[in-house]
Write an enzyme that holds these catalytic residues in place. Structure first.
Site, PDB file in Angstrom:
ATOM      1  N   LYS A 132      22.088  18.271 -36.238  1.00 33.70           N
ATOM      2  CA  LYS A 132      20.810  18.396 -35.537  1.00 33.70           C
ATOM      3  C   LYS A 132      20.372  17.013 -35.052  1.00 33.70           C
ATOM      4  CE  LYS A 132      16.622  21.118 -36.047  1.00 33.70           C
ATOM      5  NZ  LYS A 132      15.973  22.232 -36.712  1.00 33.70           N
ATOM      6  N   GLU A 153       9.217  36.367 -43.181  1.00 30.87           N
ATOM      7  CA  GLU A 153       7.775  36.572 -43.362  1.00 30.87           C
ATOM      8  C   GLU A 153       7.459  37.894 -44.066  1.00 30.87           C
ATOM      9  OE1 GLU A 153       9.234  35.521 -40.559  1.00 30.87           O
ATOM     10  OE2 GLU A 153       8.379  33.537 -40.228  1.00 30.87           O
ATOM     11  N   ARG A 172       5.199  39.924 -37.868  1.00 31.48           N
ATOM     12  CA  ARG A 172       6.384  40.525 -38.467  1.00 31.48           C
ATOM     13  C   ARG A 172       6.053  41.358 -39.700  1.00 31.48           C
ATOM     14  NH1 ARG A 172      11.613  37.747 -37.290  1.00 31.48           N
ATOM     15  NH2 ARG A 172      11.469  37.994 -35.051  1.00 31.48           N
TER      16      ARG A 172
HETATM   17  C1  LIG Z   1       9.826  34.659 -37.161  1.00 31.85           C
HETATM   18  C2  LIG Z   1       9.741  33.166 -37.018  1.00 31.85           C
HETATM   19  N1  LIG Z   1       9.353  32.423 -38.066  1.00 31.85           N
HETATM   20  C3  LIG Z   1       9.277  31.077 -37.937  1.00 31.85           C
HETATM   21  C4  LIG Z   1       9.588  30.471 -36.765  1.00 31.85           C
HETATM   22  C5  LIG Z   1       9.412  28.971 -36.609  1.00 31.85           C
HETATM   23  N2  LIG Z   1      10.697  28.314 -36.369  1.00 31.85           N
HETATM   24  C6  LIG Z   1      11.083  27.918 -35.157  1.00 31.85           C
HETATM   25  S1  LIG Z   1      12.580  27.232 -35.133  1.00 31.85           S
HETATM   26  C7  LIG Z   1      12.746  27.434 -36.797  1.00 31.85           C
HETATM   27  C8  LIG Z   1      13.990  26.975 -37.473  1.00 31.85           C
HETATM   28  C9  LIG Z   1      15.173  27.645 -36.923  1.00 31.85           C
HETATM   29  O1  LIG Z   1      16.305  27.134 -37.549  1.00 31.85           O
HETATM   30  P1  LIG Z   1      17.730  27.408 -36.954  1.00 31.85           P
HETATM   31  O2  LIG Z   1      17.820  28.809 -36.524  1.00 31.85           O
HETATM   32  O3  LIG Z   1      18.722  26.930 -37.940  1.00 31.85           O
HETATM   33  O4  LIG Z   1      17.769  26.551 -35.635  1.00 31.85           O
HETATM   34  P2  LIG Z   1      17.849  24.961 -35.458  1.00 31.85           P
HETATM   35  O5  LIG Z   1      16.469  24.528 -35.088  1.00 31.85           O
HETATM   36  O6  LIG Z   1      18.343  24.358 -36.716  1.00 31.85           O
HETATM   37  O7  LIG Z   1      18.777  24.759 -34.335  1.00 31.85           O
HETATM   38  C10 LIG Z   1      11.622  28.037 -37.347  1.00 31.85           C
HETATM   39  C11 LIG Z   1      11.414  28.332 -38.768  1.00 31.85           C
HETATM   40  C12 LIG Z   1       9.986  31.297 -35.694  1.00 31.85           C
HETATM   41  N3  LIG Z   1      10.291  30.795 -34.481  1.00 31.85           N
HETATM   42  N4  LIG Z   1      10.071  32.630 -35.850  1.00 31.85           N
END
Ligand SMILES: Cc1ncc(C[n+]2csc(CCOP(=O)(O)OP(=O)(O)O)c2C)c(N)n1
Length: 624
Positions: free
Chosen positions: A286, A365, A393
């Site tokens: 990342k 969630e 959700r």
């Molecule tokens: C249902 C939901 N909960 C929380 C979030 C907030 N959120 C946005 S990106 C993220 C992390 C995602 O991690 P990953 O899928 O591993 O992607 P990366 O950013 O590491 O590429 C979170 C928790 C969201 N977008 N949707």
């Protein structure tokens, strides 16, 4: 900025042509994409680390497949910037997240290359399967790909989707972008499983090399190698931790270096030729290529405009986190739960002070709410801190598991109201409407920091389901705020012929309006229960009542007041967010668009006052 390649790429076909003619162009394009993304995101704000990590994957996807015929679905969608630049939006990318500019998330209305709108985690595999099913029904042989991070893999919906993918046997391709991070470190058993797979896969490669070496040993080498070959599966299942995806009916390819475009392209070609569902396990870093983001991917997950780093102003979330630590000190039954957002929801101090009372359940969630309900049945007082948009959700879990059992779970509904540049998928404008449908649910809506702190304290005292909804950013400190009493509103300006009933962040916006026009103003601290005494007091003198909320007007707080005043001789107008998507822009611009900015509220009141023949004095213009 000057570029050699990316300003000329108007489509993925153009990208393919450039890379066909010049083998070394791929890496140069990756470099240019990185520079451009860093430049624009530093100016406009946005998701930085996630986008830098998927540049090679995005290039490999567009070099292998033919978008838009082949569909690429981005999970969450926060990592689609390189995709946008490569699909004809190079110049528009400068306007990222600005009003009338391009969105920070995939939008089908923006480009035919954006296969599915996203913003919330964990939707990509279901959406991709839906697309693949539709294609199969229509005899369409094109490919469908879902790009999903390891953090999003923890969403319950992805497990449901994988279950269905396995039974469908449809040839969708899932690219798992494993950087071992969600916003914070990926938590949970699946995260640990992936990390074991990363190390075990190296073992398998080692095994293959051992076979090659053995074959070269005269006489004994070949039979032993053959024996090992036969045992390949056995060996795999003995030495590799249970390969969950293969057991679910997907072919697993991995691990692949997620920054090696050629290796990725080869893996994608194999997957593209498969008749079955395939998952490619790509390992990435990342923030790749930008040392500050590589070293602190959490801080650079999302950055604010101009500064290039998150704002340091004391936010509502921070105040909540601090207050919670204080309350937890006084009451050992209080615990805190987050769904993969300990930092965004202000829970880091709690997690450090009370690690044994802090639970990060992953991007889950629904589960967070029901786990809280379970704890509440045994005397624990859980605080579940989740952004309003993501609580959507958990509608059934809040209703079925918390409210119907009247359990003392406190929901910290963070980022309630309009949220600005993340746009329509992230607004917290539905919570009032959906929480109002739930029996036993108390909804508190602080208008200032004092109320926020007091309400949190009260929430744990009243031992029932409670939602405390607070906006993004910082509420004002209001020195003259009166003590918070359960179910009572606060009169800020004496009700008269015209009175505003405002809630939450809207109160501060309405104070100058009320002062300017010399009209009444009541702070609806409790959205449920409402203060019947205050309402009847307002009705004694009111000809026109305006409700102002930062939630949707359909079924919202104002709609509730309209219902309650239906047999009274008073005109009621509900100001709030219209029931249609509000695009990305600044919160101030969105307030204006929705008619809930100070000037818009003032305009509306003067217009309706004139309509109903009520005179107001505009102290600013000096006119009646
Ligand atoms: C249902 C939901 N909960 C929380 C979030 C907030 N959120 C946005 S990106 C993220 C992390 C995602 O991690 P990953 O899928 O591993 O992607 P990366 O950013 O590491 O590429 C979170 C928790 C969201 N977008 N949707």
């Amino acid at each position: 900025m000057k570029f050699h390649y990316i300003d000329k790429i108007k489509s993925p076909d153009e990208l393919k042509r450039i890379c066909r003619d010049n083998e070394s162009a791929k890496e140069a394009i990756a470099d240019e994409l990185r520079k451009y993304i860093i430049d624009v995101v530093t100016k406009n704000g946005g998701h930085l680390a996630s986008n830098l990590g998927v540049i090679e994957i995005t290039l490999a996807l567009h070099l292998t497949f033919c978008s838009p015929r082949d569909s690429i679905v981005f999970d969450v969608g926060h990592q689609c910037y390189a995709h946008k630049i490569l699909t004809g939006r190079f110049s528009e990318f400068e306007t990222l997240r600005k009003k009338d500019g391009i969105s920070g998330f995939p939008k089908r209305t923006e480009s035919e290359h954006d296969a599915f709108n996203t913003g919330h985690s964990g939707t990509s595999v279901s959406a991709a399967l839906g697309i693949a099913r539709a294609k199969a029904l229509c005899g369409d042989k094109s490919k469908t790909v879902a790009l999903i991070g390891d953090g999003s893999m923890t969403s319950g919906m992805v497990f449901e989707a994988l279950d269905d993918v396995g039974q469908s046997g449809l040839p969708i391709i899932i690219v798992l972008n494993d950087n071992s991070m969600a916003i914070s470190k990926t938590v949970g058993a699946l995260g640990s499983h992936l990390s074991r797979m990363r190390t075990s896969r190296k073992y398998i490669n080692f095994k293959a090399r051992t076979n090659d070496v053995l074959r070269k040993v005269p006489k004994v080498g070949e039979p032993i190698a053959k024996f090992l070959e036969k045992c390949k599966n056995l060996v795999k299942y003995i030495f590799v931790p249970n390969v969950i995806f293969e057991n679910m009916g997907l072919t697993y390819i991995g691990t692949v270096d997620g920054h090696d475009i050629n290796a990725l392209t080869r893996a994608l070609q194999i997957a593209g030729n498969s008749e079955r569902p395939v998952i490619i396990h790509a390992v990435t870093r990342k923030g790749k290529g930008y040392p500050p983001a590589e070293n602190d991917a959490e801080k650079y997950h999302g950055v604010s405009a101009a500064s290039g780093a998150k704002k340091s102003a004391v936010s509502n979330s921070k105040v909540v986190g601090e207050k919670l630590v204080q309350l937890a000190k006084e009451n050992e039954k209080i615990v805190a739960i987050t769904a993969a957002m300990p930092s965004g929801t202000g829970l880091i101090p709690f997690s450090e002070t009370y690690p044994e009372r802090f639970f990060d359940v992953g991007i889950a969630e629904q589960h967070a709410v029901t786990v809280a309900a379970g704890m509440a049945t045994h005397g624990i007082l859980p605080f579940v801190a989740v952004y309003s948009t993501f609580f959507q959700r958990a509608y059934d879990q809040i209703l079925h598991d918390v409210c119907l059992q009247n359990l003392p779970v406190v929901l910290g509904v963070d980022r309630a109201g309009l949220v600005g540049d993340d746009g329509e998928t992230h607004h917290g404008v539905y919570d009032i409407a959906y929480l109002l449908t739930m029996p036993n649910m108390c909804i508190m809506s602080p208008s200032c920091m004092y109320e926020l702190r007091e309400m949190l304290e009260l929430a744990f005292r009243i031992k029932r389901p409670v939602a405390v909804r607070y906006s993004r950013g910082s509420l004002p400190e209001r020195e003259d705020a009166k003590p918070v009493v359960f179910g009572r509103w606060e009169t800020l300006r004496t009700p008269g012929q015209i009175t505003i009933i405002a809630t939450g962040r809207m109160v501060d916006i309405c104070i100058p309006v009320a002062d300017n026009l010399g009209i009444g103003l009541v702070n609806a601290r409790f959205i449920n229960p409402v203060d019947y005494e205050a309402i009847s007091h307002i009705c004694r003198s009111a000809k026109i009542v305006f409700t102002v909320e930062d939630g949707i007007t359909v079924s919202g707080f104002g709609a509730r007041i309209t219902q309650l005043l239906s047999d009274k001789d008073v005109h009621v107008y509900n100001l709030g967010v219209p029931s249609k998507p509000v695009p990305h822009a600044s919160v101030a611009q969105q307030d204006e668009l929705c008619g809930i900015s100070g000037t818009a509220v003032l305009r509306k009141i003067k217009e309706k006052a004139a309509l109903h023949g009520v005179y107001v004095y505009d102290s600013e213009s000096g006119k009646i």
